[in-house]
Design a protein around this motif. Structure first.
Motif, PDB file in Angstrom:
ATOM      1  N   GLY A   1      -4.675 -18.189  -7.969  1.00 37.16           N
ATOM      2  CA  GLY A   1      -5.747 -17.508  -7.233  1.00 37.16           C
ATOM      3  C   GLY A   1      -5.438 -17.162  -5.791  1.00 37.16           C
ATOM      4  O   GLY A   1      -6.318 -16.814  -5.031  1.00 37.16           O
ATOM      5  N   ILE A   2      -4.155 -17.258  -5.392  1.00 38.12           N
ATOM      6  CA  ILE A   2      -3.771 -16.889  -4.008  1.00 38.12           C
ATOM      7  C   ILE A   2      -4.181 -15.439  -3.746  1.00 38.12           C
ATOM      8  O   ILE A   2      -3.992 -14.573  -4.587  1.00 38.12           O
ATOM      9  CB  ILE A   2      -2.253 -17.035  -3.816  1.00 38.12           C
ATOM     10  N   TYR A   3      -4.731 -15.180  -2.582  1.00 38.92           N
ATOM     11  CA  TYR A   3      -5.164 -13.876  -2.082  1.00 38.92           C
ATOM     12  C   TYR A   3      -6.126 -13.154  -3.021  1.00 38.92           C
ATOM     13  O   TYR A   3      -6.284 -11.958  -2.991  1.00 38.92           O
ATOM     14  CB  TYR A   3      -3.976 -12.962  -1.679  1.00 38.92           C
TER      15      TYR A   3
ATOM     16  N   LEU B   1      -3.809 -22.865   0.733  1.00 41.03           N
ATOM     17  CA  LEU B   1      -3.770 -21.441   0.378  1.00 41.03           C
ATOM     18  C   LEU B   1      -4.121 -21.192  -1.088  1.00 41.03           C
ATOM     19  O   LEU B   1      -4.339 -20.055  -1.489  1.00 41.03           O
ATOM     20  CB  LEU B   1      -2.361 -20.877   0.606  1.00 41.03           C
ATOM     21  N   ILE B   2      -4.110 -22.259  -1.900  1.00 41.06           N
ATOM     22  CA  ILE B   2      -4.192 -22.072  -3.356  1.00 41.06           C
ATOM     23  C   ILE B   2      -5.577 -22.492  -3.856  1.00 41.06           C
ATOM     24  O   ILE B   2      -5.904 -23.678  -3.866  1.00 41.06           O
ATOM     25  CB  ILE B   2      -3.104 -22.917  -4.075  1.00 41.06           C
ATOM     26  N   PRO B   3      -6.398 -21.528  -4.278  1.00 45.35           N
ATOM     27  CA  PRO B   3      -7.752 -21.869  -4.714  1.00 45.35           C
ATOM     28  C   PRO B   3      -7.814 -22.958  -5.801  1.00 45.35           C
ATOM     29  O   PRO B   3      -8.711 -23.791  -5.775  1.00 45.35           O
ATOM     30  CB  PRO B   3      -8.310 -20.534  -5.219  1.00 45.35           C
TER      31      PRO B   3
ATOM     32  N   GLY C   1       3.359 -17.758  -8.116  1.00 45.35           N
ATOM     33  CA  GLY C   1       3.107 -18.258  -6.771  1.00 45.35           C
ATOM     34  C   GLY C   1       3.941 -19.518  -6.570  1.00 45.35           C
ATOM     35  O   GLY C   1       5.138 -19.540  -6.880  1.00 45.35           O
ATOM     36  N   PHE C   2       3.311 -20.584  -6.080  1.00 45.57           N
ATOM     37  CA  PHE C   2       4.047 -21.830  -5.823  1.00 45.57           C
ATOM     38  C   PHE C   2       4.131 -22.647  -7.107  1.00 45.57           C
ATOM     39  O   PHE C   2       3.133 -23.151  -7.605  1.00 45.57           O
ATOM     40  CB  PHE C   2       3.357 -22.626  -4.717  1.00 45.57           C
ATOM     41  N   ILE C   3       5.341 -22.737  -7.650  1.00 44.64           N
ATOM     42  CA  ILE C   3       5.585 -23.453  -8.903  1.00 44.64           C
ATOM     43  C   ILE C   3       6.473 -24.653  -8.581  1.00 44.64           C
ATOM     44  O   ILE C   3       7.423 -24.530  -7.802  1.00 44.64           O
ATOM     45  CB  ILE C   3       6.291 -22.534  -9.932  1.00 44.64           C
ATOM     46  N   ARG C   4       6.174 -25.784  -9.187  1.00 41.39           N
ATOM     47  CA  ARG C   4       6.933 -26.996  -8.879  1.00 41.39           C
ATOM     48  C   ARG C   4       8.329 -26.936  -9.515  1.00 41.39           C
ATOM     49  O   ARG C   4       8.482 -27.131 -10.720  1.00 41.39           O
ATOM     50  CB  ARG C   4       6.157 -28.222  -9.389  1.00 41.39           C
ATOM     51  N   THR C   5       9.340 -26.629  -8.707  1.00 34.04           N
ATOM     52  CA  THR C   5      10.742 -26.588  -9.166  1.00 34.04           C
ATOM     53  C   THR C   5      11.626 -27.067  -8.021  1.00 34.04           C
ATOM     54  O   THR C   5      11.144 -27.323  -6.915  1.00 34.04           O
ATOM     55  CB  THR C   5      11.187 -25.144  -9.516  1.00 34.04           C
ATOM     56  N   ASP C   6      12.951 -27.121  -8.286  1.00 32.01           N
ATOM     57  CA  ASP C   6      13.913 -27.452  -7.216  1.00 32.01           C
ATOM     58  C   ASP C   6      13.762 -26.500  -6.037  1.00 32.01           C
ATOM     59  O   ASP C   6      13.914 -26.882  -4.888  1.00 32.01           O
ATOM     60  CB  ASP C   6      15.356 -27.327  -7.732  1.00 32.01           C
TER      61      ASP C   6
ATOM     62  N   MET D   1      11.310 -11.458 -13.531  1.00 27.39           N
ATOM     63  CA  MET D   1      10.641 -12.478 -12.728  1.00 27.39           C
ATOM     64  C   MET D   1      10.625 -12.013 -11.283  1.00 27.39           C
ATOM     65  O   MET D   1      11.687 -11.811 -10.674  1.00 27.39           O
ATOM     66  CB  MET D   1      11.364 -13.821 -12.854  1.00 27.39           C
ATOM     67  N   VAL D   2       9.434 -11.813 -10.746  1.00 25.89           N
ATOM     68  CA  VAL D   2       9.322 -11.439  -9.343  1.00 25.89           C
ATOM     69  C   VAL D   2       8.677 -12.599  -8.591  1.00 25.89           C
ATOM     70  O   VAL D   2       9.064 -13.744  -8.785  1.00 25.89           O
ATOM     71  CB  VAL D   2       8.622 -10.067  -9.167  1.00 25.89           C
ATOM     72  N   SER D   3       7.708 -12.362  -7.735  1.00 20.85           N
ATOM     73  CA  SER D   3       7.147 -13.450  -6.940  1.00 20.85           C
ATOM     74  C   SER D   3       5.927 -12.948  -6.193  1.00 20.85           C
ATOM     75  O   SER D   3       5.817 -11.747  -5.923  1.00 20.85           O
ATOM     76  CB  SER D   3       8.189 -13.937  -5.925  1.00 20.85           C
ATOM     77  N   VAL D   4       5.067 -13.882  -5.832  1.00 18.70           N
ATOM     78  CA  VAL D   4       3.964 -13.535  -4.927  1.00 18.70           C
ATOM     79  C   VAL D   4       4.525 -12.872  -3.661  1.00 18.70           C
ATOM     80  O   VAL D   4       3.903 -11.977  -3.088  1.00 18.70           O
ATOM     81  CB  VAL D   4       3.106 -14.795  -4.609  1.00 18.70           C
TER      82      VAL D   4
END
Length: 243
Positions: A240-242, A203-205, A185-190, A139-142
């Motif tokens: 769809g970020i960037y 920022l999020i298409p 990208g941005f995921i709804r978590t704690d 697991m990495v990240s944007v």
């Protein structure tokens, strides 16, 4: 007994992955956690309810000696068990501008993501090579793909795992072991609950945060036989970020 290990499996994306693997695979699921035993037990309960077998296993992925000791004890107690799938999900953030970043905040983030990847994956990789089968999902990240201001440490750690994924994939491909990275990208978590969602939506298409279950669907696919010709890839799941 064939097993899948999910590090940081007690909450958020990790917990969603454990539950998805419970439904989609026949694996006995090892739910790793570091400090939140209540959340780990809750995830275990939900995984069992979904019909899988599972157990919780406590260690700090960043602590080499502890990882070795706990996993060796587990392997000795379960000599027939084969860990076929690893999801390196454990990670922490210590955000702040680089010029004010403490040495502890740099090391903490690097040791958990990069050290954790080494400590856990290295423990199992020889066994996977002998068995000529394995699935490793990092697991990495944007942040690790495009870099995020205020997260130089997290971006560096996740960027290192992106490169490690590509290198290791080439080393082990002949033995039917795939190594891929998933970059949410941005995921709804704690972890994202403190963020200004309204501001970030610009920022999020697709105009919403992602759900942990959507990330889990992708991880489950990469662990399945359906993905056997995909390796060394970094798959973005970010609305769809960037792009």
């Amino acid at each position: 007994m064939k097993c899948a290990l999910v590090t940081g499996g007690s909450r958020g994306i990790g917990s969603a992955i454990c539950k998805k693997l419970a439904v989609d695979t026949k694996y006995h699921i090892l739910i790793n956690y570091h400090s939140n035993k209540i959340a780990a037990e809750q995830t275990l309960k939900e995984v069992l309810k979904l019909g899988a077998t599972a157990e919780i296993i406590q260690f700090d992925v960043s602590n080499f000696e502890e990882v070795q000791s706990v996993l060796t004890q587990w392997q000795d107690a379960n000599p027939e068990a084969i860990v076929e799938a690893i999801v390196n999900n454990a990670g922490i953030t210590k955000d702040g501008l680089f010029m004010w970043m403490s040495h502890e905040d740099w090391n903490g983030v690097m040791n958990t993501s990069v050290g954790g990847f080494f400590n856990v994956t290295q423990f199992f990789i020889q066994k996977m090579l002998r068995n000529k089968y394995g699935r490793i999902v990092n697991m990495v990240s944007v942040s690790g793909v495009k870099g995020t201001p205020g997260q130089t440490n997290y971006s560096a750690a996740k960027g290192a795992i992106v490169a490690a994924t590509k290198a290791l994939a080439q080393e082990v491909a002949k033995r039917n072991i795939t190594v891929n990275a998933v970059a949410p990208g941005f995921i709804r978590t704690d972890m994202t609950s403190q963020l200004d969602e309204k501001e970030l939506l610009k920022l999020i298409p697709v105009n919403r945060f992602g759900e942990a279950e959507e990330v889990a669907n992708l991880v489950s696919f990469l662990i399945s036989n359906k993905s056997s010709y995909i390796t060394g890839e970094v798959i973005n799941i970010n609305g769809g970020i960037y792009s």
